[in-house]
Motif scaffolding. Structure first.
Motif, PDB file in Angstrom:
ATOM      1  N   VAL A 171       0.853  -1.195   0.000  1.00 39.55           N
ATOM      2  CA  VAL A 171       0.000   0.000   0.000  1.00 39.55           C
ATOM      3  C   VAL A 171       0.888   1.244   0.000  1.00 39.55           C
ATOM      4  O   VAL A 171       2.101   1.150   0.216  1.00 39.55           O
ATOM      5  N   SER A 172       0.292   2.400  -0.211  1.00 35.84           N
ATOM      6  CA  SER A 172       1.043   3.663  -0.139  1.00 35.84           C
ATOM      7  C   SER A 172       0.563   4.442   1.073  1.00 35.84           C
ATOM      8  O   SER A 172      -0.623   4.786   1.169  1.00 35.84           O
ATOM      9  N   TYR A 173       1.467   4.712   2.009  1.00 36.60           N
ATOM     10  CA  TYR A 173       1.119   5.485   3.199  1.00 36.60           C
ATOM     11  C   TYR A 173       1.421   6.957   2.947  1.00 36.60           C
ATOM     12  O   TYR A 173       2.500   7.313   2.462  1.00 36.60           O
ATOM     13  N   ILE A 174       0.453   7.796   3.289  1.00 36.72           N
ATOM     14  CA  ILE A 174       0.593   9.239   3.064  1.00 36.72           C
ATOM     15  C   ILE A 174       0.357   9.972   4.383  1.00 36.72           C
ATOM     16  O   ILE A 174      -0.667   9.774   5.044  1.00 36.72           O
ATOM     17  N   GLY A 175       1.302  10.808   4.781  1.00 35.32           N
ATOM     18  CA  GLY A 175       1.168  11.592   6.006  1.00 35.32           C
ATOM     19  C   GLY A 175       0.154  12.705   5.833  1.00 35.32           C
ATOM     20  O   GLY A 175       0.293  13.522   4.913  1.00 35.32           O
ATOM     21  N   VAL A 176      -0.868  12.732   6.705  1.00 38.76           N
ATOM     22  CA  VAL A 176      -1.915  13.763   6.593  1.00 38.76           C
ATOM     23  C   VAL A 176      -2.132  14.522   7.908  1.00 38.76           C
ATOM     24  O   VAL A 176      -3.026  15.358   8.001  1.00 38.76           O
ATOM     25  N   GLY A 177      -1.307  14.234   8.926  1.00 37.62           N
ATOM     26  CA  GLY A 177      -1.499  14.896  10.212  1.00 37.62           C
ATOM     27  C   GLY A 177      -2.690  14.324  10.964  1.00 37.62           C
ATOM     28  O   GLY A 177      -3.199  13.243  10.633  1.00 37.62           O
ATOM     29  N   THR A 178      -3.163  15.075  11.981  1.00 43.53           N
ATOM     30  CA  THR A 178      -4.267  14.573  12.813  1.00 43.53           C
ATOM     31  C   THR A 178      -5.399  15.582  12.968  1.00 43.53           C
ATOM     32  O   THR A 178      -6.235  15.448  13.853  1.00 43.53           O
ATOM     33  N   ALA A 179      -5.428  16.582  12.092  1.00 40.81           N
ATOM     34  CA  ALA A 179      -6.448  17.629  12.255  1.00 40.81           C
ATOM     35  C   ALA A 179      -7.084  17.971  10.907  1.00 40.81           C
ATOM     36  O   ALA A 179      -7.498  17.089  10.165  1.00 40.81           O
ATOM     37  N   GLY A 180      -7.167  19.259  10.604  1.00 42.97           N
ATOM     38  CA  GLY A 180      -7.861  19.716   9.407  1.00 42.97           C
ATOM     39  C   GLY A 180      -7.333  19.132   8.114  1.00 42.97           C
ATOM     40  O   GLY A 180      -8.118  18.812   7.201  1.00 42.97           O
ATOM     41  N   ALA A 181      -6.016  18.970   8.001  1.00 41.69           N
ATOM     42  CA  ALA A 181      -5.433  18.436   6.765  1.00 41.69           C
ATOM     43  C   ALA A 181      -5.879  16.998   6.521  1.00 41.69           C
ATOM     44  O   ALA A 181      -6.058  16.578   5.366  1.00 41.69           O
ATOM     45  N   ALA A 182      -6.085  16.249   7.603  1.00 45.31           N
ATOM     46  CA  ALA A 182      -6.549  14.867   7.467  1.00 45.31           C
ATOM     47  C   ALA A 182      -7.982  14.832   6.936  1.00 45.31           C
ATOM     48  O   ALA A 182      -8.323  14.016   6.071  1.00 45.31           O
ATOM     49  N   LEU A 183      -8.816  15.724   7.455  1.00 39.85           N
ATOM     50  CA  LEU A 183     -10.196  15.812   6.967  1.00 39.85           C
ATOM     51  C   LEU A 183     -10.217  16.161   5.482  1.00 39.85           C
ATOM     52  O   LEU A 183     -10.949  15.561   4.693  1.00 39.85           O
ATOM     53  N   THR A 184      -9.398  17.134   5.095  1.00 37.89           N
ATOM     54  CA  THR A 184      -9.346  17.576   3.701  1.00 37.89           C
ATOM     55  C   THR A 184      -8.873  16.457   2.780  1.00 37.89           C
ATOM     56  O   THR A 184      -9.429  16.254   1.688  1.00 37.89           O
ATOM     57  N   ALA A 185      -7.849  15.715   3.213  1.00 38.19           N
ATOM     58  CA  ALA A 185      -7.305  14.629   2.393  1.00 38.19           C
ATOM     59  C   ALA A 185      -8.370  13.581   2.084  1.00 38.19           C
ATOM     60  O   ALA A 185      -8.458  13.076   0.952  1.00 38.19           O
ATOM     61  N   MET A 186      -9.192  13.263   3.084  1.00 42.80           N
ATOM     62  CA  MET A 186     -10.243  12.274   2.876  1.00 42.80           C
ATOM     63  C   MET A 186     -11.372  12.841   2.020  1.00 42.80           C
ATOM     64  O   MET A 186     -11.857  12.196   1.080  1.00 42.80           O
ATOM     65  N   ARG A 187     -11.784  14.052   2.318  1.00 43.47           N
ATOM     66  CA  ARG A 187     -12.937  14.642   1.629  1.00 43.47           C
ATOM     67  C   ARG A 187     -12.677  14.980   0.163  1.00 43.47           C
ATOM     68  O   ARG A 187     -13.599  15.023  -0.644  1.00 43.47           O
ATOM     69  N   THR A 188     -11.423  15.221  -0.169  1.00 45.79           N
ATOM     70  CA  THR A 188     -11.087  15.563  -1.555  1.00 45.79           C
ATOM     71  C   THR A 188     -10.633  14.346  -2.366  1.00 45.79           C
ATOM     72  O   THR A 188     -10.225  14.488  -3.520  1.00 45.79           O
ATOM     73  N   GLY A 189     -10.687  13.169  -1.737  1.00 41.60           N
ATOM     74  CA  GLY A 189     -10.352  11.941  -2.457  1.00 41.60           C
ATOM     75  C   GLY A 189      -8.875  11.686  -2.650  1.00 41.60           C
ATOM     76  O   GLY A 189      -8.490  10.838  -3.469  1.00 41.60           O
ATOM     77  N   GLN A 190      -8.021  12.386  -1.901  1.00 39.40           N
ATOM     78  CA  GLN A 190      -6.574  12.174  -2.040  1.00 39.40           C
ATOM     79  C   GLN A 190      -6.141  10.819  -1.498  1.00 39.40           C
ATOM     80  O   GLN A 190      -5.087  10.300  -1.862  1.00 39.40           O
ATOM     81  N   ILE A 191      -6.928  10.259  -0.590  1.00 39.53           N
ATOM     82  CA  ILE A 191      -6.618   8.960   0.002  1.00 39.53           C
ATOM     83  C   ILE A 191      -7.851   8.060  -0.084  1.00 39.53           C
ATOM     84  O   ILE A 191      -8.978   8.536  -0.190  1.00 39.53           O
ATOM     85  N   ASP A 192      -7.613   6.753  -0.045  1.00 31.81           N
ATOM     86  CA  ASP A 192      -8.697   5.777  -0.149  1.00 31.81           C
ATOM     87  C   ASP A 192      -9.158   5.279   1.217  1.00 31.81           C
ATOM     88  O   ASP A 192     -10.279   4.785   1.366  1.00 31.81           O
ATOM     89  N   ALA A 193      -8.290   5.393   2.189  1.00 31.97           N
ATOM     90  CA  ALA A 193      -8.599   4.949   3.553  1.00 31.97           C
ATOM     91  C   ALA A 193      -7.720   5.736   4.508  1.00 31.97           C
ATOM     92  O   ALA A 193      -6.783   6.422   4.086  1.00 31.97           O
TER      93      ALA A 193
END
Length: 348
Positions: A171-193
């Motif tokens: 798999v590919s692990y992507i650092g997204v932090g633990t706050a707003g950036a994580a929400l954005t990454a999921m909501r914009t489809g940058q990550i699958d899980a």
């Protein structure tokens, strides 16, 4: 008569002084602190994983112990660990299992007060990117968000995926932090899980943006995933630092245990008034819903449970071939001596 009056005045003065001493326990004699000014590195301070640290800071418990603490916040626990190993911070507020990973590389670090008795990490798949998800095998080749590569969120993901025969390299692990950036990454489809902590995961879950497939935010969920108690957030430092600064480490443990005691009886309004506004991520109700979900995962007394270190070692060695269980000395990765003294002090 004059002598009697003077003595009575003297007694009154002494009584007033005694009352003042009792009223302000923080002013009682403190042991000499070897390092009253120190730096703590933390990865994702806004997460509930580190709420006891924030409470101790916001309510002045570090200052009450005579400490001048500077807290530096990093994107994830792995980054905070690097700061401590590199010497830019004295103590890490990080994941318990990092002490095992460090020892496997010949570096001896010891946890000396526990903040969480469960990892509080959940794994969720995107309902947008993976609407037809069925099993863990579906995650092979996907992008998975974690707080930072090498962090505890990464470790939990590795553990869960390994049980489906999926290697970290699959798999590919992507650092997204633990706050707003994580929400954005999921909501914009940058990550699958995503493998992350609260309040982020509850916020995504309640808005049906993720489907939770593994959950260690409760004691039962932790038992299901790890097969035993799994120590989580803690304060740890090098064995050398602890040996040279025992009074300082005791003061740090006192402050954290004081915060843990406060959290045992704090209501929702108390939490909202104490944490910085930015931690709420714009939604007080969801923040409090997240807190209620992880509340039991917060340590009540800062003490590492007896079986915890073995659980952590078993988990790490199950998917990381570089960690040889028979070469790790569990007695060196933690001590309860400081937390036990702090618990005794704040038991009333």
């Amino acid at each position: 008569m004059e002598n009697f009056t003077l003595n009575r005045r003297k007694l009154g003065t002494l009584a007033t002084a005694a009352a003042a001493t009792l009223a302000v326990p923080a002013l009682r004699a403190q042991p000499n602190l070897e390092k009253p000014k120190l730096a703590i590195a933390v990865g994702g301070k806004a997460a509930f994983y580190y709420l006891p640290l924030t409470i101790a800071e916001q309510l002045g418990y570090f200052k009450a112990e005579g400490l001048d603490v500077e807290i530096s916040d990093f994107a994830g626990g792995a980054k905070a660990l690097q700061a401590v190993v590199g010497g830019s911070a004295d103590v890490c507020s990080g994941a318990f299992e990092h002490t095992i990973a460090l020892q496997s590389k010949g570096q001896y670090y010891t946890a000396f007060v526990l903040q969480g008795r469960a990892p509080q990490i959940a794994i969720g798949v995107s309902t947008k990117n993976m609407p037809n998800y069925k099993t863990l095998a579906d995650l092979k080749g996907k992008k998975i968000g974690v707080s930072a590569p090498g962090s505890s969120t990464n470790m939990v993901a590795n553990l869960v995926l390994s049980r489906a025969g999926i290697k970290p390299t699959d798999v590919s692990y992507i650092g997204v932090g633990t706050a707003g950036a994580a929400l954005t990454a999921m909501r914009t489809g940058q990550i699958d899980a995503m493998s992350n902590t609260d309040p982020v995961m509850t916020m995504l879950e309640q808005k049906n943006e993720v489907r939770i497939i593994s959950d260690t935010r409760t004691l039962k969920g932790t038992l299901d995933v790890f097969g035993g108690p799994m120590p989580a957030g803690c304060l740890y430092a090098s064995a050398e630092f602890i040996q040279k600064n025992p009074n300082t480490c005791q003061a740090l443990a006192n402050a954290i245990v004081h915060g843990l005691k406060w959290l045992q009886t704090a209501g929702p309004g108390d939490i909202i008034k104490t944490v910085p506004e930015a931690y709420l991520l714009g939604d007080r109700a969801l923040y409090l819903a997240s807190f209620n979900k992880v509340r039991e995962a917060i340590s009540p007394d800062g003490i590492v449970p007896d079986e915890g270190p073995r659980t952590a070692l078993r988990a790490l060695s199950s998917f990381d071939p570089s960690i040889k269980a028979d070469r790790i000395d569990l007695r060196k990765i933690y001590t309860n001596s400081f937390a036990l003294k702090a618990k005794e002090r704040f038991k009333a």
